[in-house]
Design a protein around this motif. Sequence first.
Motif, PDB file in Angstrom:
ATOM      1  N   ALA A  80     -11.744  -5.079 -11.634  1.00  0.00           N
ATOM      2  CA  ALA A  80     -11.605  -3.746 -11.029  1.00  0.00           C
ATOM      3  C   ALA A  80     -11.772  -3.871  -9.513  1.00  0.00           C
ATOM      4  O   ALA A  80     -12.654  -3.285  -8.913  1.00  0.00           O
ATOM      5  CB  ALA A  80     -12.614  -2.775 -11.625  1.00  0.00           C
ATOM      6  N   HIS A  81     -10.890  -4.669  -8.917  1.00  0.00           N
ATOM      7  CA  HIS A  81     -10.857  -4.868  -7.470  1.00  0.00           C
ATOM      8  C   HIS A  81      -9.554  -4.280  -6.954  1.00  0.00           C
ATOM      9  O   HIS A  81      -8.541  -4.280  -7.661  1.00  0.00           O
ATOM     10  CB  HIS A  81     -10.923  -6.362  -7.126  1.00  0.00           C
ATOM     11  CG  HIS A  81     -12.234  -6.990  -7.434  1.00  0.00           C
ATOM     12  ND1 HIS A  81     -13.168  -7.272  -6.465  1.00  0.00           N
ATOM     13  CD2 HIS A  81     -12.783  -7.368  -8.608  1.00  0.00           C
ATOM     14  CE1 HIS A  81     -14.228  -7.808  -7.025  1.00  0.00           C
ATOM     15  NE2 HIS A  81     -14.029  -7.881  -8.332  1.00  0.00           N
ATOM     16  N   GLY A  82      -9.550  -3.798  -5.738  1.00  0.00           N
ATOM     17  CA  GLY A  82      -8.380  -3.130  -5.187  1.00  0.00           C
ATOM     18  C   GLY A  82      -7.151  -4.002  -5.121  1.00  0.00           C
ATOM     19  O   GLY A  82      -7.227  -5.201  -4.885  1.00  0.00           O
ATOM     20  N   GLY A  83      -5.990  -3.355  -5.356  1.00  0.00           N
ATOM     21  CA  GLY A  83      -4.725  -4.056  -5.199  1.00  0.00           C
ATOM     22  C   GLY A  83      -3.709  -3.787  -6.274  1.00  0.00           C
ATOM     23  O   GLY A  83      -2.543  -4.121  -6.115  1.00  0.00           O
ATOM     24  N   SER A  84      -4.117  -3.175  -7.389  1.00  0.00           N
ATOM     25  CA  SER A  84      -3.156  -2.829  -8.427  1.00  0.00           C
ATOM     26  C   SER A  84      -3.117  -1.314  -8.568  1.00  0.00           C
ATOM     27  O   SER A  84      -4.165  -0.667  -8.693  1.00  0.00           O
ATOM     28  CB  SER A  84      -3.520  -3.482  -9.761  1.00  0.00           C
ATOM     29  OG  SER A  84      -2.442  -3.354 -10.679  1.00  0.00           O
ATOM     30  N   PHE A  85      -1.914  -0.759  -8.538  1.00  0.00           N
ATOM     31  CA  PHE A  85      -1.733   0.692  -8.553  1.00  0.00           C
ATOM     32  C   PHE A  85      -0.784   1.048  -9.682  1.00  0.00           C
ATOM     33  O   PHE A  85       0.217   0.370  -9.894  1.00  0.00           O
ATOM     34  CB  PHE A  85      -1.151   1.153  -7.207  1.00  0.00           C
ATOM     35  CG  PHE A  85      -1.362   2.612  -6.925  1.00  0.00           C
ATOM     36  CD1 PHE A  85      -2.470   3.043  -6.213  1.00  0.00           C
ATOM     37  CD2 PHE A  85      -0.453   3.556  -7.375  1.00  0.00           C
ATOM     38  CE1 PHE A  85      -2.674   4.393  -5.948  1.00  0.00           C
ATOM     39  CE2 PHE A  85      -0.640   4.905  -7.125  1.00  0.00           C
ATOM     40  CZ  PHE A  85      -1.751   5.329  -6.398  1.00  0.00           C
ATOM     41  N   PRO A  86      -1.083   2.128 -10.414  1.00  0.00           N
ATOM     42  CA  PRO A  86      -0.215   2.484 -11.539  1.00  0.00           C
ATOM     43  C   PRO A  86       1.177   2.934 -11.092  1.00  0.00           C
ATOM     44  O   PRO A  86       1.316   3.615 -10.082  1.00  0.00           O
ATOM     45  CB  PRO A  86      -0.958   3.631 -12.226  1.00  0.00           C
ATOM     46  CG  PRO A  86      -1.909   4.161 -11.216  1.00  0.00           C
ATOM     47  CD  PRO A  86      -2.214   3.042 -10.274  1.00  0.00           C
ATOM     48  N   VAL A  87       2.182   2.511 -11.844  1.00  0.00           N
ATOM     49  CA  VAL A  87       3.523   3.073 -11.706  1.00  0.00           C
ATOM     50  C   VAL A  87       3.566   4.237 -12.688  1.00  0.00           C
ATOM     51  O   VAL A  87       3.540   4.035 -13.903  1.00  0.00           O
ATOM     52  CB  VAL A  87       4.618   2.037 -12.040  1.00  0.00           C
ATOM     53  CG1 VAL A  87       5.992   2.700 -12.057  1.00  0.00           C
ATOM     54  CG2 VAL A  87       4.576   0.884 -11.048  1.00  0.00           C
ATOM     55  N   THR A  88       3.559   5.449 -12.128  1.00  0.00           N
ATOM     56  CA  THR A  88       3.527   6.666 -12.939  1.00  0.00           C
ATOM     57  C   THR A  88       4.869   7.367 -12.818  1.00  0.00           C
ATOM     58  O   THR A  88       5.380   7.549 -11.712  1.00  0.00           O
ATOM     59  CB  THR A  88       2.400   7.598 -12.452  1.00  0.00           C
ATOM     60  OG1 THR A  88       1.160   6.879 -12.490  1.00  0.00           O
ATOM     61  CG2 THR A  88       2.284   8.831 -13.332  1.00  0.00           C
ATOM     62  N   VAL A  89       5.426   7.751 -13.959  1.00  0.00           N
ATOM     63  CA  VAL A  89       6.696   8.485 -13.995  1.00  0.00           C
ATOM     64  C   VAL A  89       6.418   9.915 -14.430  1.00  0.00           C
ATOM     65  O   VAL A  89       5.699  10.149 -15.410  1.00  0.00           O
ATOM     66  CB  VAL A  89       7.707   7.805 -14.944  1.00  0.00           C
ATOM     67  CG1 VAL A  89       8.962   8.653 -15.107  1.00  0.00           C
ATOM     68  CG2 VAL A  89       8.056   6.412 -14.425  1.00  0.00           C
ATOM     69  N   GLU A  90       6.988  10.851 -13.656  1.00  0.00           N
ATOM     70  CA  GLU A  90       6.857  12.288 -13.918  1.00  0.00           C
ATOM     71  C   GLU A  90       7.173  12.603 -15.381  1.00  0.00           C
ATOM     72  O   GLU A  90       8.217  12.192 -15.895  1.00  0.00           O
ATOM     73  CB  GLU A  90       7.902  13.011 -13.064  1.00  0.00           C
ATOM     74  CG  GLU A  90       7.407  14.167 -12.264  1.00  0.00           C
ATOM     75  CD  GLU A  90       8.483  14.596 -11.276  1.00  0.00           C
ATOM     76  OE1 GLU A  90       9.371  15.371 -11.690  1.00  0.00           O
ATOM     77  OE2 GLU A  90       8.421  14.129 -10.130  1.00  0.00           O
TER      78      GLU A  90
END
Length: 153
Positions: free
Chosen positions: A111-121
């Motif tokens: 849980a370290h910074g650098g991965s962000f979710p790809v979220t689709v509407e």
Amino acid sequence: MGVGIEELEAQERRLVFPRFTHEDAWALGCLLVELARERRAPVAVDIHRAGQQLFHAALPGSTPDNDAWIARKRRVVERYGSASYLVGARFRAKGTTFEDSSRLDPDTYAAHGGSFPVTVEGVGVIGAVTVSGLPQVQDHRLVVEALETYLGL
């Protein structure tokens, strides 16, 4: 200086795709590579969708260890549906750490910074865009900057 939980949650609400195709992954990945090159950032960049790697690049100065970090951070996004940095921040806000309290193997999850979710509407989290090679806040900010630019925000 870190990023607060409210700001991180606002980023996740704002950075949503109308759809996310192979072409989007390529264009976003190339944008991240260009941003990293401009800064001479020694990073690896990875984009996954539904369990498939759609983009990967390793820039000068990155190492195989960055790929291991990418996998560990990405698994946090896939499990929690939130940015890896936000997941870590939520544990810290409770006065503990992800490693001490998640009951997950730290060799598998980070849980370290650098991965962000790809979220689709209208769909939800379908993947992750991940950077590794800089201090965690900088990894996180690089991904957010690329997403904001790509989405025109």
